[in-house]
Design an enzyme around this catalytic site. Structure first.
Site, PDB file in Angstrom:
ATOM      1  N   HIS A 157      51.593  45.648  76.155  1.00 24.44           N
ATOM      2  CA  HIS A 157      52.801  45.578  75.305  1.00 24.44           C
ATOM      3  C   HIS A 157      52.515  44.837  73.997  1.00 24.44           C
ATOM      4  O   HIS A 157      53.416  44.236  73.421  1.00 24.44           O
ATOM      5  CB  HIS A 157      53.964  44.868  76.017  1.00 24.44           C
ATOM      6  N   SER A 278      44.170  46.618  46.061  1.00 31.58           N
ATOM      7  CA  SER A 278      45.491  47.052  45.609  1.00 31.58           C
ATOM      8  C   SER A 278      45.484  47.049  44.090  1.00 31.58           C
ATOM      9  O   SER A 278      44.795  46.249  43.465  1.00 31.58           O
ATOM     10  CB  SER A 278      46.539  46.083  46.141  1.00 31.58           C
ATOM     11  N   GLU A 291      43.486  53.884  58.177  1.00 30.24           N
ATOM     12  CA  GLU A 291      44.841  54.450  58.070  1.00 30.24           C
ATOM     13  C   GLU A 291      44.784  55.961  57.880  1.00 30.24           C
ATOM     14  O   GLU A 291      45.608  56.710  58.414  1.00 30.24           O
ATOM     15  CB  GLU A 291      45.598  53.806  56.907  1.00 30.24           C
ATOM     16  N   GLN A 323      44.626  86.509  61.273  1.00 28.47           N
ATOM     17  CA  GLN A 323      43.815  86.005  60.170  1.00 28.47           C
ATOM     18  C   GLN A 323      44.148  84.524  59.898  1.00 28.47           C
ATOM     19  O   GLN A 323      43.325  83.793  59.351  1.00 28.47           O
ATOM     20  CB  GLN A 323      44.079  86.862  58.932  1.00 28.47           C
TER      21      GLN A 323
HETATM   22  N1  ARG Z   1      40.131  89.223  57.599  1.00 26.69           N
HETATM   23  C1  ARG Z   1      40.556  89.730  58.879  1.00 26.69           C
HETATM   24  C2  ARG Z   1      40.876  88.553  59.801  1.00 26.69           C
HETATM   25  O1  ARG Z   1      40.491  87.476  59.496  1.00 26.69           O
HETATM   26  C3  ARG Z   1      39.468  90.543  59.483  1.00 26.69           C
HETATM   27  C4  ARG Z   1      39.936  91.554  60.456  1.00 26.69           C
HETATM   28  C5  ARG Z   1      40.652  92.622  59.766  1.00 26.69           C
HETATM   29  N2  ARG Z   1      41.034  93.640  60.657  1.00 26.69           N
HETATM   30  C6  ARG Z   1      41.975  94.560  60.358  1.00 26.69           C
HETATM   31  N3  ARG Z   1      42.237  95.447  61.239  1.00 26.69           N
HETATM   32  N4  ARG Z   1      42.596  94.519  59.207  1.00 26.69           N
HETATM   33  O2  ARG Z   1      41.519  88.684  60.796  1.00 26.69           O
END
Ligand code: ARG
Length: 457
Positions: A157, A278, A291, A323
């Site tokens: 604590h 500072s 930090e 993606q």
């Molecule tokens: N740049 C795409 C990704 O990172 C690659 C795969 C793209 N595939 C597609 N069917 N458009 O996911």
């Protein structure tokens, strides 16, 4: 308007804004090495299986080798107006080799390609991170070895609780970090499974050899379901989970460094090279690095929530949403690596101030349990002993004394069982030495723990 390699059904002429929105090259460019290595293995497989001729396979591999060398040396700059790294490599290969370059993408899709590249990339990053964690354990261990008998209060604590050694406290972090290393290795086993050959989602009509490609690229096995191979990113989730647990540990250590380096504690002094001043208060020496590690922990948790949320509603198989996996995971990778490097140096350069630790230990009545235990060993039931010890602590506080300086005749008023030997029993050194249980703060246990950590490293 740029015309795309995938132009066919559509004219491939998309708006500039759509291109920018769609493009991933500014973050997936970091996978160029894995992308090219994957393509080399793919070309070799196509040749071996007579899907293309052996000579063609060799020319493709030579072309890819040159591209890799040219990117590495800076001779070839990755074009940021390409859609992604996969398209870029194929485009350059086709520029250099003509129609032959266009054969590389036989029996492959960017869907399995990107899954492959990311697994390979993160598998390498996991190794790097494991190495950096181990540097931290080594930094800690060296402080541990210098402080096997440095006494400070252990807290619960955030109240002074029982005397421990600084070695014992830091060894707790060593254990946590060792488990983090283990977590990354364990995660890597599940990640090291090859998706290549899954193609778009359903596999292919060509007679490919997925095992050959997997072996060439150092995978332990292949994804046995092609839809799974292109759809799941659980390895990304697991990777960032490992990062999150690790950051949680680093953050707790940072919090302690911040407390310990405050004037209120002054148990350690962080080196000038890992603190800041500072702009207005000349006396300040701020633990900014610690930090920031604590602060960046939240950011890594955010990466984890980001990927989990992205994936939760996606139907199988590939969706462009995926993606988004790379920005979260690369952010986590970069953050974790930076934090680990800073932490290892900060620990290695800090100054431990044992006198202040000792003083804090003397002031906190942290030997009150030991006074109770002393009475128990003389035959008193623990609850009664606990009560007497508590009453004596209260008297000491009102008389501005500590247990070590409380006079024997006063002790005797509380129990005849208390004799001269009490002073030795409640001395901080005895309190620490007596904690002989396995895992405890006693010296033998500390030596065992050090040995364990060294063996694990
Ligand atoms: N740049 C795409 C990704 O990172 C690659 C795969 C793209 N595939 C597609 N069917 N458009 O996911």
């Amino acid at each position: 308007m740029a015309v795309k390699m995938w132009a066919g059904r559509t004219a491939g002429a998309t708006d500039k804004l759509a291109d920018d929105f769609n493009s991933s090259i500014h973050f997936d460019c970091r996978m160029y090495k894995q992308d090219i290595m994957g393509s080399m293995a793919h070309a070799a497989m196509l040749g071996k299986q007579n899907i293309i001729s052996q000579t063609e396979a060799e020319q493709l591999i030579a072309g890819l080798t040159d591209i890799l060398a040219d990117i590495d040396s800076g001779k070839l700059e990755i074009a940021m107006d390409c859609e992604d790294i996969h398209m870029f490599v194929e485009q350059v290969l086709t520029e250099r080799l003509g129609d032959l370059g266009k054969k590389l993408h036989t029996a492959r899709s960017r869907n399995d390609q990107v899954a492959l590249d990311l697994r390979m990339n993160l598998r390498d990053e996991a190794e790097t991170i494991i190495g950096l964690i181990s540097d931290n354990v080594k930094s800690l261990l060296s402080v541990v070895k210098d402080n096997k008998t440095t006494i400070l209060p252990g807290y619960t604590h955030l109240q002074r609780a029982q005397p421990i050694t600084f070695a014992h406290h830091l060894l707790a972090y060593c254990m946590m970090l060792l488990r983090d290393m283990d977590r990354f290795s364990d995660m890597k086993k599940r990640m090291n499974v090859s998706p290549i050959g899954s193609c778009a989602l359903a596999g292919t009509t060509y007679d490919t050899d997925r095992y050959f490609e997997a072996e060439k690229l150092g995978f332990d096995s292949i994804c046995l379901n092609s839809i799974d191979g292109v759809s799941d990113r659980d390895f990304v989730v697991e990777f960032i989970s490992c990062c999150s647990v690790l950051m949680m540990h680093l953050s707790r250590l940072s919090e302690e460094l911040i407390l310990w380096s405050s004037w209120e504690f002054k148990f350690v002094e962080l080196s000038d090279s890992y603190t800041t001043g500072s702009s207005i208060m000349p006396q300040k020496k701020n633990p900014d690095m610690a930090e920031l590690i604590r602060g960046k922990t939240g950011r890594v948790y955010g990466d984890l929530m980001g990927i989990l949320t992205t994936l939760k509603g996606l139907p199988l198989a590939y969706n462009k949403d995926m993606q988004e996996d790379k920005e979260c995971v690369f952010d986590a990778v970069d953050t974790v690596k930076m934090c680990l490097m800073v932490m290892a140096n900060m620990i290695a350069t800090m100054r431990v101030i044992p006198e202040n630790m000792k003083r804090a230990a003397q002031e906190g009545f942290i030997n009150a349990t030991d006074l109770a235990d002393y009475l128990v060993k003389k035959g008193m039931p623990f609850r009664s002993a606990y009560k007497i010890s508590g009453t004596i602590v209260a008297e000491c506080i009102s008389k501005k004394l500590v247990l070590e300086t409380y006079p024997l005749e006063e002790y005797k008023k509380h129990s005849d069982l208390i004799c001269e030997d009490v002073y030795n029993e409640i001395s901080l050194e005895t309190c620490v030495e007596k904690r002989i249980s396995v895992g405890g703060t006693g010296l033998e246990s500390i030596e065992t723990q050090i040995k364990f950590v060294e063996e694990q490293l």
